[in-house]
Design a protein around this motif. Structure first.
Motif, PDB file in Angstrom:
ATOM      1  N   ILE A 241       1.842 -15.339  48.359  1.00  0.00           N
ATOM      2  CA  ILE A 241       2.531 -16.409  47.647  1.00  0.00           C
ATOM      3  C   ILE A 241       4.029 -16.425  47.975  1.00  0.00           C
ATOM      4  N   PHE A 242       4.556 -15.300  48.427  1.00  0.00           N
ATOM      5  CA  PHE A 242       5.985 -15.184  48.709  1.00  0.00           C
ATOM      6  C   PHE A 242       6.371 -15.620  50.116  1.00  0.00           C
ATOM      7  N   ASN A 243       5.424 -15.617  51.053  1.00  0.00           N
ATOM      8  CA  ASN A 243       5.778 -15.974  52.427  1.00  0.00           C
ATOM      9  C   ASN A 243       5.029 -17.203  52.938  1.00  0.00           C
ATOM     10  N   ARG A 244       4.473 -17.991  52.038  1.00  0.00           N
ATOM     11  CA  ARG A 244       3.702 -19.149  52.465  1.00  0.00           C
ATOM     12  C   ARG A 244       4.412 -20.451  52.119  1.00  0.00           C
ATOM     13  N   LYS A 245       3.976 -21.504  52.803  1.00  0.00           N
ATOM     14  CA  LYS A 245       4.484 -22.846  52.529  1.00  0.00           C
ATOM     15  C   LYS A 245       3.298 -23.804  52.618  1.00  0.00           C
ATOM     16  N   GLU A 246       3.274 -24.769  51.723  1.00  0.00           N
ATOM     17  CA  GLU A 246       2.169 -25.729  51.680  1.00  0.00           C
ATOM     18  C   GLU A 246       2.288 -26.704  52.843  1.00  0.00           C
ATOM     19  N   LEU A 247       1.279 -26.733  53.672  1.00  0.00           N
ATOM     20  CA  LEU A 247       1.268 -27.601  54.848  1.00  0.00           C
ATOM     21  C   LEU A 247       0.676 -28.965  54.535  1.00  0.00           C
ATOM     22  N   LEU A 248      -0.397 -28.974  53.737  1.00  0.00           N
ATOM     23  CA  LEU A 248      -1.142 -30.210  53.548  1.00  0.00           C
ATOM     24  C   LEU A 248      -1.971 -30.158  52.272  1.00  0.00           C
ATOM     25  N   ILE A 249      -2.080 -31.309  51.618  1.00  0.00           N
ATOM     26  CA  ILE A 249      -3.030 -31.497  50.517  1.00  0.00           C
ATOM     27  C   ILE A 249      -3.877 -32.701  50.892  1.00  0.00           C
ATOM     28  N   THR A 250      -5.189 -32.550  50.841  1.00  0.00           N
ATOM     29  CA  THR A 250      -6.083 -33.657  51.164  1.00  0.00           C
ATOM     30  C   THR A 250      -7.350 -33.576  50.327  1.00  0.00           C
ATOM     31  N   LEU A 251      -7.990 -34.716  50.180  1.00  0.00           N
ATOM     32  CA  LEU A 251      -9.291 -34.793  49.519  1.00  0.00           C
ATOM     33  C   LEU A 251     -10.400 -34.959  50.543  1.00  0.00           C
ATOM     34  N   ASP A 252     -10.026 -35.072  51.805  1.00  0.00           N
ATOM     35  CA  ASP A 252     -10.957 -35.356  52.894  1.00  0.00           C
ATOM     36  C   ASP A 252     -11.420 -34.063  53.568  1.00  0.00           C
ATOM     37  N   MET A 253     -12.714 -33.741  53.413  1.00  0.00           N
ATOM     38  CA  MET A 253     -13.260 -32.509  53.980  1.00  0.00           C
ATOM     39  C   MET A 253     -13.151 -32.502  55.505  1.00  0.00           C
ATOM     40  N   LYS A 254     -13.409 -33.628  56.122  1.00  0.00           N
ATOM     41  CA  LYS A 254     -13.343 -33.706  57.575  1.00  0.00           C
ATOM     42  C   LYS A 254     -11.919 -33.451  58.076  1.00  0.00           C
ATOM     43  N   LYS A 255     -10.932 -34.038  57.404  1.00  0.00           N
ATOM     44  CA  LYS A 255      -9.539 -33.855  57.814  1.00  0.00           C
ATOM     45  C   LYS A 255      -9.115 -32.395  57.684  1.00  0.00           C
ATOM     46  N   GLN A 256      -9.461 -31.756  56.572  1.00  0.00           N
ATOM     47  CA  GLN A 256      -9.060 -30.359  56.406  1.00  0.00           C
ATOM     48  C   GLN A 256      -9.730 -29.478  57.443  1.00  0.00           C
ATOM     49  N   SER A 257     -10.957 -29.821  57.817  1.00  0.00           N
ATOM     50  CA  SER A 257     -11.659 -29.070  58.851  1.00  0.00           C
ATOM     51  C   SER A 257     -10.973 -29.227  60.206  1.00  0.00           C
ATOM     52  N   GLU A 258     -10.554 -30.440  60.525  1.00  0.00           N
ATOM     53  CA  GLU A 258      -9.848 -30.691  61.784  1.00  0.00           C
ATOM     54  C   GLU A 258      -8.517 -29.936  61.836  1.00  0.00           C
ATOM     55  N   ILE A 259      -7.791 -29.938  60.742  1.00  0.00           N
ATOM     56  CA  ILE A 259      -6.505 -29.228  60.672  1.00  0.00           C
ATOM     57  C   ILE A 259      -6.736 -27.732  60.854  1.00  0.00           C
ATOM     58  N   ARG A 260      -7.751 -27.197  60.208  1.00  0.00           N
ATOM     59  CA  ARG A 260      -8.057 -25.767  60.344  1.00  0.00           C
ATOM     60  C   ARG A 260      -8.416 -25.413  61.780  1.00  0.00           C
ATOM     61  N   GLU A 261      -9.144 -26.281  62.471  1.00  0.00           N
ATOM     62  CA  GLU A 261      -9.483 -26.040  63.870  1.00  0.00           C
ATOM     63  C   GLU A 261      -8.223 -26.011  64.741  1.00  0.00           C
ATOM     64  N   ILE A 262      -7.307 -26.934  64.498  1.00  0.00           N
ATOM     65  CA  ILE A 262      -6.052 -26.984  65.252  1.00  0.00           C
ATOM     66  C   ILE A 262      -5.249 -25.710  65.024  1.00  0.00           C
ATOM     67  N   LEU A 263      -5.145 -25.289  63.775  1.00  0.00           N
ATOM     68  CA  LEU A 263      -4.380 -24.088  63.461  1.00  0.00           C
ATOM     69  C   LEU A 263      -5.015 -22.855  64.105  1.00  0.00           C
ATOM     70  N   SER A 264      -6.326 -22.749  64.022  1.00  0.00           N
ATOM     71  CA  SER A 264      -7.034 -21.606  64.620  1.00  0.00           C
ATOM     72  C   SER A 264      -6.858 -21.571  66.135  1.00  0.00           C
ATOM     73  N   ALA A 265      -6.956 -22.726  66.771  1.00  0.00           N
ATOM     74  CA  ALA A 265      -6.824 -22.804  68.222  1.00  0.00           C
ATOM     75  C   ALA A 265      -5.433 -22.383  68.690  1.00  0.00           C
ATOM     76  N   ASN A 266      -4.449 -22.498  67.800  1.00  0.00           N
ATOM     77  CA  ASN A 266      -3.079 -22.146  68.145  1.00  0.00           C
ATOM     78  C   ASN A 266      -2.635 -20.835  67.495  1.00  0.00           C
ATOM     79  N   ASN A 267      -3.602 -20.053  67.034  1.00  0.00           N
ATOM     80  CA  ASN A 267      -3.349 -18.730  66.442  1.00  0.00           C
ATOM     81  C   ASN A 267      -2.349 -18.754  65.290  1.00  0.00           C
ATOM     82  N   ILE A 268      -2.462 -19.780  64.450  1.00  0.00           N
ATOM     83  CA  ILE A 268      -1.636 -19.861  63.248  1.00  0.00           C
ATOM     84  C   ILE A 268      -2.516 -19.490  62.060  1.00  0.00           C
ATOM     85  N   GLU A 269      -2.122 -18.428  61.372  1.00  0.00           N
ATOM     86  CA  GLU A 269      -2.874 -17.982  60.205  1.00  0.00           C
ATOM     87  C   GLU A 269      -2.667 -18.975  59.062  1.00  0.00           C
ATOM     88  N   TYR A 270      -3.722 -19.212  58.304  1.00  0.00           N
ATOM     89  CA  TYR A 270      -3.652 -20.165  57.201  1.00  0.00           C
ATOM     90  C   TYR A 270      -4.537 -19.696  56.049  1.00  0.00           C
TER      91      TYR A 270
END
Length: 83
Positions: free
Chosen positions: A4-33
């Protein structure tokens, strides 16, 4: 590790597909989320809306809220990648 001390909110969405796409992008670029999922139809202190109305008229595609957090140091990179 994201806390909670070193994180920042990137996105809020109600769309399951969108959150899945964002997670794939972050994973592909080795960004922990971290993803926090909230059921918007769940019971609250005063009771759930579903207890009064059932599922009638509720779009199940939007019954969950997804908040995606990344490390503060990765935030700018993550924003560039998802835009």
């Amino acid at each position: 590790m994201i806390t909670i001390f070193n994180r920042k909110e990137l996105l809020i969405t109600l769309d399951m597909k969108k959150q899945s796409e964002i997670r794939e992008i972050l994973s592909a670029n080795n960004i922990e989320y971290v993803v926090k999922t909230t059921n918007l139809q769940s019971a609250t202190v005063v009771g759930s809306q579903r207890a009064y109305t059932g599922n009638y008229g509720i779009n199940q595609d939007y019954s969950y809220e997804y908040k995606i957090y990344v490390r503060k140091k990765d935030f700018d990179k993550a924003v560039c990648l998802i835009n």
